[in-house]
Design an enzyme around this catalytic site. Structure first.
Site, short mmCIF file in Angstrom:
data_model
loop_
_atom_site.label_atom_id
_atom_site.label_comp_id
_atom_site.label_asym_id
_atom_site.label_seq_id
_atom_site.Cartn_x
_atom_site.Cartn_y
_atom_site.Cartn_z
N ASP A 7 0.87 -1.19 0.00
CA ASP A 7 0.00 0.00 0.00
C ASP A 7 0.90 1.24 0.00
O ASP A 7 2.09 1.16 0.31
CB ASP A 7 -0.92 0.01 1.22
CG ASP A 7 -1.88 1.21 1.22
OD1 ASP A 7 -2.36 1.59 0.13
OD2 ASP A 7 -2.13 1.79 2.29
N SER A 8 0.27 2.36 -0.32
CA SER A 8 1.01 3.62 -0.24
C SER A 8 1.44 3.90 1.21
O SER A 8 2.40 4.62 1.45
CB SER A 8 0.13 4.77 -0.73
OG SER A 8 -1.04 4.84 0.08
N TYR A 39 -0.79 8.75 -2.32
CA TYR A 39 -0.87 8.57 -3.77
C TYR A 39 -2.05 9.35 -4.35
O TYR A 39 -2.00 9.84 -5.46
CB TYR A 39 -1.08 7.09 -4.11
CG TYR A 39 0.14 6.21 -4.00
CD1 TYR A 39 1.39 6.71 -3.61
CD2 TYR A 39 0.05 4.86 -4.31
CE1 TYR A 39 2.50 5.88 -3.52
CE2 TYR A 39 1.15 4.02 -4.24
CZ TYR A 39 2.36 4.53 -3.84
OH TYR A 39 3.45 3.69 -3.77
N GLY A 40 -3.12 9.42 -3.56
CA GLY A 40 -4.37 9.98 -4.07
C GLY A 40 -4.29 11.44 -4.49
O GLY A 40 -5.16 11.93 -5.21
N CYS A 70 -4.46 -1.48 -1.99
CA CYS A 70 -4.65 -0.05 -2.21
C CYS A 70 -5.57 0.11 -3.42
O CYS A 70 -5.25 -0.37 -4.51
CB CYS A 70 -3.28 0.59 -2.49
SG CYS A 70 -3.34 2.33 -2.92
N ASN A 71 -6.71 0.76 -3.21
CA ASN A 71 -7.66 0.95 -4.32
C ASN A 71 -7.05 1.83 -5.41
O ASN A 71 -7.24 1.59 -6.59
CB ASN A 71 -8.93 1.62 -3.81
CG ASN A 71 -9.72 0.75 -2.86
OD1 ASN A 71 -10.66 0.08 -3.25
ND2 ASN A 71 -9.34 0.73 -1.59
N THR A 72 -6.33 2.84 -4.98
CA THR A 72 -5.75 3.79 -5.95
C THR A 72 -4.73 3.06 -6.83
O THR A 72 -4.76 3.17 -8.06
CB THR A 72 -5.06 4.95 -5.19
OG1 THR A 72 -5.96 5.45 -4.21
CG2 THR A 72 -4.67 6.07 -6.13
N GLU A 149 -2.07 8.21 8.52
CA GLU A 149 -0.60 8.18 8.43
C GLU A 149 0.05 8.82 9.67
O GLU A 149 1.17 8.48 10.02
CB GLU A 149 -0.13 8.89 7.16
CG GLU A 149 -0.40 8.10 5.89
CD GLU A 149 0.21 6.70 5.89
OE1 GLU A 149 1.38 6.56 6.27
OE2 GLU A 149 -0.50 5.74 5.53
N CYS A 181 -11.17 3.22 -0.03
CA CYS A 181 -9.75 3.49 0.22
C CYS A 181 -9.38 2.66 1.45
O CYS A 181 -10.13 2.66 2.43
CB CYS A 181 -9.53 4.97 0.49
SG CYS A 181 -7.87 5.36 1.11
N THR A 182 -8.26 1.97 1.37
CA THR A 182 -7.94 1.04 2.47
C THR A 182 -7.53 1.75 3.76
O THR A 182 -7.43 1.12 4.80
CB THR A 182 -6.84 0.05 2.03
OG1 THR A 182 -5.70 0.78 1.59
CG2 THR A 182 -7.34 -0.85 0.92
N HIS A 183 -7.33 3.04 3.70
CA HIS A 183 -7.06 3.79 4.93
C HIS A 183 -8.34 4.05 5.74
O HIS A 183 -8.26 4.44 6.90
CB HIS A 183 -6.42 5.15 4.61
CG HIS A 183 -4.95 5.10 4.30
ND1 HIS A 183 -4.46 4.58 3.13
CD2 HIS A 183 -3.87 5.51 5.01
CE1 HIS A 183 -3.13 4.68 3.13
NE2 HIS A 183 -2.75 5.24 4.27
#
Ligand code: DGL
Length: 264
Positions: A7-8, A39-40, A70-72, A149, A181-183
Site C-alpha cells: 500500500d502507499s 498517492y491519491g 490499495c484501491n488507488t 498516516e 480506500c484502504t485507509h
C-alpha cells in the site's frame, strides 16, 4: 514463500487484517510506501512509477503472491503489474457492485475514496455499468489518509472533519457507505456515529482476502507458516520495535470497529 502486501501507507493493514483471519498459517511482508504517501493527491504517472518500483522490490523478496492493498494503486497499475510479474496479483476495488445489490430499499450510497481513484476512467465505467438509478454519490476524503498516516485516530477530530466534508450531503438519505480506500476502515466508528448505527459500511477487504485464499488454494500454494509479518517502509526493513508495535496496534483499532458492529 511469503505473501507480499503493498500500500502507499498503513491503509493496507486493513486488508492484511482480513487476510490473516482467513489465512493464519501464512507469512507476510507488509510494504508501505510511506516516503511517497499520499498517492491519491499525486499524478497518475508518478504513482505508477512508485508502484512498479515497490513491486520490483517485493518480487526480489521471492514472494508467492502480491496483494495490492490499495484501491488507488489497483485502479492505476494492476494491468501493468500483471504483465510484468508472473506471481498472482490480487487487487482491491471500491465495492460498488455489492453496495448496489445490498439494500433492497432505494436509499442512496455514498462512496468515499481518494481523488485519484475517483478520477479514473475505470472507476467511472464501473459506476456507469451498474448504477442505473443514480444511487451512488462520491466524495474524496484525503484528510482521512493524513490522519491515519499520523496514527491520529482521535474521534472528535475525525468526526469534525467528516461533518465538514459531508456538509452538503443529506445524511439521512444514505443507507450504505462504501469505503473505497484502504485507509478508511480505521474510521468506521466515526462514520457510524455520523450516519447512525443503521448505516451499512462496506469495503473490499474481506472479498480481497477471500480471493487471495482462493488463488493460493487453486495453485496448491497454501502455506504452513506462523502468521509472521515483516514490515518494509519504502524498501527498508523496519527493525525499530516501537514502529512495529505501532503497526500492530492498528489491528486493535480494527478489532474495536468490528466489536461495535456485533449484532448489526
Ligand atoms: N490506501 C490507498 C487506497 O486504498 C490510498 C491512500 C493514498 O495514498 O492516498 O486508495
Amino acid at each position: 514463500m511469503k505473501i507480499g502486501f503493498f500500500d502507499s501507507g498503513i491503509g493496507g493493514m486493513t486488508v492484511l487484517y482480513e487476510a490473516i483471519k482467513v489465512l493464519p498459517y501464512e507469512d507476510y511482508i507488509f510494504y508501505a510506501d510511506t516516503l511517497n504517501v499520499p498517492y491519491g493527491e499525486k499524478s497518475k504517472i508518478k504513482v505508477k512509477e512508485y508502484i512498479l518500483n515497490a513491486a520490483e522490490f517485493l518480487a526480489s523478496q521471492n514472494i508467492k503472491a502480491l496483494v495490492i492493498a490499495c484501491n488507488t494503486a489497483t485502479s492505476i497499475a494492476i494491468e501493468d503489474l500483471r504483465r510484468n510479474f508472473d506471481f498472482p496479483i490480487i487487487g482491491i476495488e471500491p465495492a460498488v457492485k455489492p453496495a448496489i445489490n445490498k439494500c433492497t430499499e432505494e436509499r442512496k450510497r455514498v462512496l468515499v475514496a481518494t481523488n485519484l481513484t475517483l478520477k479514473e476512467e475505470k472507476f467511472h465505467n464501473l459506476v456507469k455499468e451498474i448504477d442505473h438509478h443514480d444511487l451512488v454519490d462520491c466524495l474524496a476524503l484525503p484528510g482521512l489518509v493524513e490522519f491515519a498516516e499520523n496514527f491520529d485516530f482521535s474521534e472528535g477530530k475525525i468526526i469534525k472533519y467528516l461533518e465538514n466534508e459531508l456538509s452538503s450531503f443529506d445524511l439521512k438519505l444514505y443507507g450504505t457507505i462504501v469505503l473505497g480506500c484502504t485507509h478508511f476502515p480505521f474510521f468506521k466508528n466515526s462514520f457510524e456515529k455520523l450516519f447512525g448505527i443503521k448505516v451499512d459500511i462496506i469495503s473490499g477487504s474481506v472479498g480481497t482476502a477471500k480471493q487471495l485464499k482462493k488463488v493460493l488454494a487453486d495453485r496448491n500454494q497454501l502455506g504452513k507458516g506462523s502468521g509472521s509479518i515483516t514490515f518494509f517502509d519504502s524498501g527498508h526493513k523496519i527493525v525499530d520495535q516501537e514502529i512495529i508495535s505501532k503497526y500492530k496496534r492498528l489491528f486493535e483499532i480494527l478489532d474495536e470497529t468490528q466489536r461495535s458492529h456485533v449484532g448489526h
